[in-house]
Design a protein around this motif. Structure first.
Motif, PDB file in Angstrom:
ATOM      1  N   PHE A 174     -23.673 -94.931 -46.437  1.00 35.43           N
ATOM      2  CA  PHE A 174     -24.293 -94.414 -45.017  1.00 35.43           C
ATOM      3  C   PHE A 174     -25.515 -94.890 -45.636  1.00 35.43           C
ATOM      4  CE2 PHE A 174     -21.674 -91.180 -45.051  1.00 35.43           C
ATOM      5  CZ  PHE A 174     -20.789 -91.036 -44.116  1.00 35.43           C
ATOM      6  N   THR A 175     -25.596 -96.219 -46.833  1.00 34.53           N
ATOM      7  CA  THR A 175     -26.786 -96.780 -47.179  1.00 34.53           C
ATOM      8  C   THR A 175     -27.837 -98.391 -46.675  1.00 34.53           C
ATOM      9  OG1 THR A 175     -25.510 -98.294 -48.729  1.00 34.53           O
ATOM     10  CG2 THR A 175     -26.449 -95.883 -49.737  1.00 34.53           C
ATOM     11  N   GLY A 176     -26.485 -98.145 -45.499  1.00 36.37           N
ATOM     12  CA  GLY A 176     -26.432 -99.788 -44.751  1.00 36.37           C
ATOM     13  C   GLY A 176     -25.860 -99.582 -43.583  1.00 36.37           C
ATOM     14  N   PRO A 177     -25.983-100.412 -42.269  1.00 36.00           N
ATOM     15  CA  PRO A 177     -24.945-100.341 -41.715  1.00 36.00           C
ATOM     16  C   PRO A 177     -24.007-100.082 -42.231  1.00 36.00           C
ATOM     17  CG  PRO A 177     -25.492-102.796 -42.697  1.00 36.00           C
ATOM     18  CD  PRO A 177     -26.424-101.564 -42.854  1.00 36.00           C
ATOM     19  N   GLN A 178     -22.956 -99.290 -40.666  1.00 36.57           N
ATOM     20  CA  GLN A 178     -21.095 -98.929 -41.134  1.00 36.57           C
ATOM     21  C   GLN A 178     -20.489 -98.360 -39.896  1.00 36.57           C
ATOM     22  OE1 GLN A 178     -20.686 -94.918 -41.077  1.00 36.57           O
ATOM     23  NE2 GLN A 178     -22.560 -94.808 -40.183  1.00 36.57           N
ATOM     24  N   LEU A 179     -19.380 -97.798 -40.381  1.00 34.03           N
ATOM     25  CA  LEU A 179     -18.555 -98.238 -38.665  1.00 34.03           C
ATOM     26  C   LEU A 179     -17.940 -96.669 -39.497  1.00 34.03           C
ATOM     27  CD1 LEU A 179     -17.226-101.454 -37.276  1.00 34.03           C
ATOM     28  CD2 LEU A 179     -19.630 -99.528 -36.650  1.00 34.03           C
ATOM     29  N   HIS A 180     -18.562 -95.842 -40.352  1.00 34.28           N
ATOM     30  CA  HIS A 180     -17.680 -95.027 -40.703  1.00 34.28           C
ATOM     31  C   HIS A 180     -17.439 -93.786 -39.706  1.00 34.28           C
ATOM     32  CE1 HIS A 180     -15.483 -91.739 -43.595  1.00 34.28           C
ATOM     33  NE2 HIS A 180     -16.466 -90.840 -42.557  1.00 34.28           N
ATOM     34  N   GLY A 181     -18.304 -93.802 -39.590  1.00 37.24           N
ATOM     35  CA  GLY A 181     -18.882 -92.217 -38.286  1.00 37.24           C
ATOM     36  C   GLY A 181     -17.734 -92.613 -36.739  1.00 37.24           C
ATOM     37  N   ALA A 182     -18.166 -93.932 -36.899  1.00 39.74           N
ATOM     38  CA  ALA A 182     -17.790 -94.934 -35.211  1.00 39.74           C
ATOM     39  C   ALA A 182     -16.176 -94.676 -35.064  1.00 39.74           C
ATOM     40  CB  ALA A 182     -18.260 -96.063 -35.293  1.00 39.74           C
ATOM     41  N   VAL A 183     -15.765 -95.092 -36.431  1.00 36.14           N
ATOM     42  CA  VAL A 183     -14.356 -94.723 -35.967  1.00 36.14           C
ATOM     43  C   VAL A 183     -13.415 -93.594 -36.077  1.00 36.14           C
ATOM     44  CG1 VAL A 183     -11.908 -95.566 -37.730  1.00 36.14           C
ATOM     45  CG2 VAL A 183     -13.847 -96.992 -37.447  1.00 36.14           C
ATOM     46  N   ALA A 184     -14.178 -92.851 -37.309  1.00 40.77           N
ATOM     47  CA  ALA A 184     -13.420 -91.170 -37.074  1.00 40.77           C
ATOM     48  C   ALA A 184     -13.515 -90.824 -35.752  1.00 40.77           C
ATOM     49  CB  ALA A 184     -14.555 -90.511 -38.177  1.00 40.77           C
ATOM     50  N   GLN A 185     -14.706 -90.840 -34.938  1.00 42.26           N
ATOM     51  CA  GLN A 185     -15.058 -90.337 -33.990  1.00 42.26           C
ATOM     52  C   GLN A 185     -14.306 -90.914 -32.870  1.00 42.26           C
ATOM     53  OE1 GLN A 185     -17.095 -87.589 -32.652  1.00 42.26           O
ATOM     54  NE2 GLN A 185     -16.971 -87.561 -34.833  1.00 42.26           N
ATOM     55  N   LEU A 186     -14.253 -92.424 -32.708  1.00 44.25           N
ATOM     56  CA  LEU A 186     -13.481 -93.339 -31.511  1.00 44.25           C
ATOM     57  C   LEU A 186     -11.789 -92.495 -31.673  1.00 44.25           C
ATOM     58  CD1 LEU A 186     -12.360 -95.314 -29.417  1.00 44.25           C
ATOM     59  CD2 LEU A 186     -11.832 -96.701 -31.891  1.00 44.25           C
ATOM     60  N   LEU A 187     -10.992 -92.219 -32.614  1.00 46.21           N
ATOM     61  CA  LEU A 187     -10.323 -91.516 -33.027  1.00 46.21           C
ATOM     62  C   LEU A 187     -10.026 -89.616 -32.381  1.00 46.21           C
ATOM     63  CD1 LEU A 187      -8.816 -92.677 -35.887  1.00 46.21           C
ATOM     64  CD2 LEU A 187      -8.176 -93.354 -34.190  1.00 46.21           C
ATOM     65  N   HIS A 188     -11.191 -89.498 -32.950  1.00 45.17           N
ATOM     66  CA  HIS A 188     -11.308 -88.468 -32.484  1.00 45.17           C
ATOM     67  C   HIS A 188     -11.177 -88.527 -30.484  1.00 45.17           C
ATOM     68  CE1 HIS A 188     -11.382 -85.426 -34.988  1.00 45.17           C
ATOM     69  NE2 HIS A 188     -12.594 -85.843 -35.677  1.00 45.17           N
ATOM     70  N   ALA A 189     -11.604 -89.460 -30.093  1.00 46.97           N
ATOM     71  CA  ALA A 189     -11.409 -89.799 -28.250  1.00 46.97           C
ATOM     72  C   ALA A 189     -10.793 -89.481 -28.007  1.00 46.97           C
ATOM     73  CB  ALA A 189     -13.093 -90.361 -28.611  1.00 46.97           C
ATOM     74  N   ALA A 190      -9.970 -90.752 -28.639  1.00 47.59           N
ATOM     75  CA  ALA A 190      -8.714 -91.437 -28.363  1.00 47.59           C
ATOM     76  C   ALA A 190      -7.518 -90.512 -28.168  1.00 47.59           C
ATOM     77  CB  ALA A 190      -8.141 -92.182 -29.381  1.00 47.59           C
ATOM     78  N   ILE A 191      -7.717 -89.056 -29.362  1.00 48.58           N
ATOM     79  CA  ILE A 191      -6.991 -87.387 -28.891  1.00 48.58           C
ATOM     80  C   ILE A 191      -7.245 -86.924 -27.639  1.00 48.58           C
ATOM     81  CG2 ILE A 191      -6.530 -85.706 -29.899  1.00 48.58           C
ATOM     82  CD1 ILE A 191      -6.501 -87.301 -32.501  1.00 48.58           C
ATOM     83  N   ASP A 192      -8.109 -86.985 -27.241  1.00 44.68           N
ATOM     84  CA  ASP A 192      -8.886 -86.361 -25.158  1.00 44.68           C
ATOM     85  C   ASP A 192      -7.978 -86.867 -24.628  1.00 44.68           C
ATOM     86  OD1 ASP A 192     -10.069 -84.156 -27.581  1.00 44.68           O
ATOM     87  OD2 ASP A 192     -11.778 -85.447 -27.381  1.00 44.68           O
ATOM     88  N   VAL A 193      -8.536 -88.290 -24.820  1.00 42.73           N
ATOM     89  CA  VAL A 193      -7.812 -89.035 -23.578  1.00 42.73           C
ATOM     90  C   VAL A 193      -6.453 -88.942 -23.968  1.00 42.73           C
ATOM     91  CG1 VAL A 193      -7.295 -91.167 -22.641  1.00 42.73           C
ATOM     92  CG2 VAL A 193      -9.738 -90.965 -23.977  1.00 42.73           C
ATOM     93  N   GLY A 194      -5.600 -88.932 -24.746  1.00 44.19           N
ATOM     94  CA  GLY A 194      -3.920 -88.464 -24.939  1.00 44.19           C
ATOM     95  C   GLY A 194      -3.800 -86.908 -24.256  1.00 44.19           C
TER      96      GLY A 194
END
Length: 405
Positions: free
Chosen positions: A235-255
């Motif tokens: 988290f010290t620079g630009p990151q996609l850690h949270g975006a990827v984690a939340q993307l998978l949660h979104a995919a579960i909801d869409v499923g």
């Protein structure tokens, strides 16, 4: 680094998936298998150990392993679609590997070459990551009190209690979120059968009943220094850690939404009677039902479209990671997640509205879609996602760097 040994149980050899197209084909086939029996597994709370072994053997759990380590290295668009497909069949089963991929990403970003070499080989062999991150009774979700204490030059002791530990009961390795003596955030990859580790199947939620999201207790667990990754650096620079984690949660909801609509269509076509005032012989000809299905289909299509846009934004940011691209990806994912959560709850409820009284029979267990949606969408509040979207759109304020956005 210590000798690369694994104490994982013997399972069938895992397939090694070559590319995105193969990953999607395998996921489609598995979803069809998992759909049969999903209602019964939920009703009886029969944990999906056999299904998870099939998932491991399929090679899907290793599809984000980098190409230089022998993996398919699929992008976010493919990964999100894999989760959407699995969740449309069995939302509990799809939830279990969500944290698996999150902690693969931690290794991709912060693992040493030796750590990556060892753990990526484990993944290609079908090994599973669980998680031990959330804690109950603390001030908030980021208040992590599990501690790493140094006991020698190359070893630490972990003590703590974790809850909502989805995947831990079925895991070969349990990534543990803990704070070091200097309070920095670390991830320790602990063997599931290590001395002092106990995983308790005490999850009793109304939805996602077979995720076994229970308690992990860590009582003076020894872990070598080369199994610890400095997660705070993520988290010290630009990151996609949270975006990827939340993307998978979104995919579960869409499923979940897709699964609910599919069940509603099948029920109305085969089991529902027409309302006597409609003048039609079948419920599927009722113009009022047709109108409602149009509305629900549009809702689902919108959720699918937002998911696709978000996944594409994550892939684009990964190819050129800056503060701006990371912010755009996080905002796109936040929009997809907020909308998908509402759609999943709505479609899970509307299933009964369009199907009628017969649909509420316990023997059918159609309420699992709503229960899964309502449970899963409580993971983190959509209201804060909407808040960050508004700040970004109106004032150009980038969203914060944390793992929940």
């Amino acid at each position: 680094m210590t000798a690369p040994t694994s104490t994982a149980p013997t399972r069938p050899a895992s397939r090694v998936i070559a590319d995105d197209a193969e990953a999607l084909a395998v996921a489609t086939g598995l979803a069809a298998q998992f759909r049969d029996g999903a209602a019964e597994r939920d009703a009886s709370r029969h944990l999906p150990r056999a299904e998870l072994d099939l998932l491991s053997a399929s090679g899907l759990l290793a599809i984000t392993v980098p190409a230089e380590h022998g993996g398919a290295d699929v992008g976010a668009q493919t990964l999100a679609e894999v989760f959407r497909l699995l969740a449309s069949a069995d939302a509990s089963l799809a939830q279990i590997p969500q944290s698996h991929f999150v902690y693969v990403n931690v290794l991709r970003r912060q693992g040493t070459p030796a750590q990556q070499g060892f753990f990526f080989a484990e993944l290609l062999a079908g090994r599973r990551f669980g998680n031990a991150q959330s804690e109950a009774g603390t001030k908030h979700v980021q208040d992590i009190r599990t501690r790493l204490t140094r006991v020698s030059d190359d070893a630490f002791r972990i003590d703590g209690v974790k809850q909502y530990s989805t995947g831990a009961l079925f895991a070969d390795w349990i990534p543990v979120l803990a704070r070091a003596e200097d309070d920095t955030l670390q991830v320790a990859y602990v063997a599931a059968d290590a001395a002092g580790v106990s995983v308790v199947d005490d999850w009793a939620g109304m939805g996602q009943r077979t995720t076994a999201s229970g308690t992990v207790r860590l009582d003076s667990v020894t872990v070598s220094a080369d199994r610890i990754v400095p997660h705070h650096l993520t988290f010290t620079g630009p990151q996609l850690h949270g975006a990827v984690a939340q993307l998978l949660h979104a995919a579960i909801d869409v499923g979940i939404a897709a699964g609910a609509l599919s069940e509603a269509v099948a029920f109305v076509r085969t089991k529902s009677r027409p309302w006597f005032e409609s003048g039609f012989d079948t419920a599927a000809e009722d113009p009022l039902l047709i109108q409602r299905f149009r509305e629900l289909s549009v809702r689902l299509r919108a959720a699918e479209a937002l998911l696709s846009v978000a996944a594409r934004a994550v892939d684009e940011a990964a190819a050129d990671l800056t503060d701006d691209t990371a912010a755009e990806a996080s905002v796109a994912v936040a929009a997809a997640k907020a909308f998908a959560g509402e759609a999943a709850v709505e479609l899970g409820s509307a299933l009964f509205e369009v199907s009628g009284t017969r649909a509420v029979l316990d023997s059918l267990n159609l309420n699992r879609h709503w229960r899964d949606a309502r449970t899963h969408t409580l993971h983190d509040p959509a209201r804060w996602k909407i808040q960050h979207i508004g700040r970004y759109v109106l004032n150009g304020t980038r969203p914060p760097r944390h793992g929940l956005l």
